[in-house]
Scaffold this active site. Structure first.
Site, PDB file in Angstrom:
ATOM      1  N   SER A  92      -6.229   1.236   5.588  1.00  0.00           N
ATOM      2  CA  SER A  92      -5.522   2.460   5.193  1.00  0.00           C
ATOM      3  C   SER A  92      -6.413   3.670   5.431  1.00  0.00           C
ATOM      4  O   SER A  92      -7.632   3.579   5.366  1.00  0.00           O
ATOM      5  CB  SER A  92      -5.154   2.405   3.713  1.00  0.00           C
ATOM      6  OG  SER A  92      -4.451   1.226   3.419  1.00  0.00           O
TER       7      SER A  92
HETATM    8  N1  SAH Z   1      -6.625  -2.515   1.448  1.00  0.00           N
HETATM    9  C1  SAH Z   1      -6.753  -2.852   2.828  1.00  0.00           C
HETATM   10  C2  SAH Z   1      -5.496  -2.488   3.586  1.00  0.00           C
HETATM   11  C3  SAH Z   1      -5.049  -3.619   4.396  1.00  0.00           C
HETATM   12  S1  SAH Z   1      -3.443  -3.484   5.098  1.00  0.00           S
HETATM   13  C4  SAH Z   1      -7.999  -2.249   3.448  1.00  0.00           C
HETATM   14  O1  SAH Z   1      -8.737  -1.516   2.790  1.00  0.00           O
HETATM   15  O2  SAH Z   1      -8.273  -2.554   4.596  1.00  0.00           O
HETATM   16  C5  SAH Z   1      -2.475  -4.484   4.038  1.00  0.00           C
HETATM   17  C6  SAH Z   1      -2.878  -5.917   3.887  1.00  0.00           C
HETATM   18  O3  SAH Z   1      -1.901  -6.536   3.068  1.00  0.00           O
HETATM   19  C7  SAH Z   1      -2.921  -6.732   5.184  1.00  0.00           C
HETATM   20  O4  SAH Z   1      -4.176  -7.309   5.310  1.00  0.00           O
HETATM   21  C8  SAH Z   1      -1.843  -7.805   4.965  1.00  0.00           C
HETATM   22  O5  SAH Z   1      -2.152  -9.055   5.533  1.00  0.00           O
HETATM   23  C9  SAH Z   1      -1.799  -7.884   3.448  1.00  0.00           C
HETATM   24  N2  SAH Z   1      -0.584  -8.465   2.880  1.00  0.00           N
HETATM   25  C10 SAH Z   1       0.700  -8.306   3.278  1.00  0.00           C
HETATM   26  N3  SAH Z   1       1.523  -9.024   2.472  1.00  0.00           N
HETATM   27  C11 SAH Z   1       0.721  -9.635   1.547  1.00  0.00           C
HETATM   28  C12 SAH Z   1       0.967 -10.522   0.464  1.00  0.00           C
HETATM   29  N4  SAH Z   1       2.198 -10.941   0.148  1.00  0.00           N
HETATM   30  N5  SAH Z   1      -0.081 -10.960  -0.258  1.00  0.00           N
HETATM   31  C13 SAH Z   1      -1.341 -10.581   0.038  1.00  0.00           C
HETATM   32  N6  SAH Z   1      -1.642  -9.747   1.061  1.00  0.00           N
HETATM   33  C14 SAH Z   1      -0.622  -9.280   1.804  1.00  0.00           C
END
Ligand code: SAH
Length: 247
Positions: A92
């Site tokens: 993000s």
């Molecule tokens: N907080 C992260 C943002 C990652 S993007 C950072 O700092 O990089 C969002 C993430 O949510 C992705 O890695 C995706 O795989 C995860 N995601 C999507 N659905 C999910 C679920 N049901 N449970 C856990 N993670 C999930």
């Protein structure tokens, strides 16, 4: 190649060796002073954006964001943009991380934050988890993509955050064994906020999550009574989808 003095700006992406995405943080190189300067400029930009919480700004001034993205993109690590982290996912953008962490931290005084337990859904590369772990007493972060869960573990090792626990699983179910939480931050957008997450909020806790598909907005939820949650709809946002199950 000759050694570069540490005050040179980051080399252009083409000059940097592309590391495998799971390379641990300490094996990647970037001139320390150049990244310190870039990070300080990011903090100034966040202040101008409206981020006021001193502890959130301090945490983001400390976590080396460039080490959480692919080495080829490290020179863009402090721009206010989302960047790819592999597996079709993105880290993000800093202003979004700051906004979400600030929203859940707001009602808690510093002393309360020290003992607060926070859940993050969607560890991704682990950047936001590291920021959360510098603001709150205990952080549990769940990720459904095993490759990313492991990549985050490798990225975070060098930061030594003993109060951060990474869990591999479907965040739609929350992490019942660690509940209740004083705050929940969801980093992927679903059509609705999963019931399990609402149930795992402590009374008075806040949850922030993007909701929607083509058009998304940030939802802020407060558990105001045992069986009553209050919803406030905030900014338009753009997140990757919240999926079900694990891969
Ligand atoms: N907080 C992260 C943002 C990652 S993007 C950072 O700092 O990089 C969002 C993430 O949510 C992705 O890695 C995706 O795989 C995860 N995601 C999507 N659905 C999910 C679920 N049901 N449970 C856990 N993670 C999930």
């Amino acid at each position: 190649m000759r050694d570069r003095p540490s005050w040179l700006p980051l080399p252009p992406p083409a000059a940097r060796k592309r590391s495998v995405s799971s390379a641990p943080v300490r094996e990647r190189t970037a001139p320390a002073l150049a990244t310190d300067g870039a990070r300080a400029r990011m903090i100034d930009a966040l202040r101008r954006f409206g981020v006021r919480d001193a502890q959130v700004l301090e945490a983001m001034a400390q976590v080396p964001r460039h080490l959480f993205v692919d080495a080829a993109l490290a020179s863009r690590g402090y721009e206010d943009v989302a960047l790819p982290i592999g597996h079709g996912q993105t880290i993000s953008k800093p202003s979004t991380v700051a906004r979400m962490v600030e929203l859940v931290a707001e009602p808690l005084a510093r002393a309360q934050r020290t003992s607060a337990r926070v859940l993050e859904v969607g560890t991704g590369c682990g950047y936001q988890a590291a920021v959360l772990a510098r603001v709150f007493g205990e952080v549990v972060s769940v990720e459904r993509v095993r490759g990313l869960h492991e990549q985050a573990r490798a990225n975070l090792r060098a930061l030594r955050l003993p109060n951060l626990r990474l869990v591999f699983g479907d965040g739609n179910l929350g992490v019942p064994q660690a509940a209740p939480f004083d705050a929940i931050v969801v980093a992927a957008a679903g059509d609705a906020i999963p019931d399990a997450l609402l149930e795992q909020m402590r009374l008075g806790a806040r949850l922030v999550a993007p909701v929607g598909s083509t058009r998304q907005s940030l939802h802020l939820v407060e558990r105001v009574e045992h069986d009553r949650w209050q919803l406030t709809i905030l900014d338009a946002v753009r997140f990757v989808p919240l999926r079900t199950g694990t891969v």
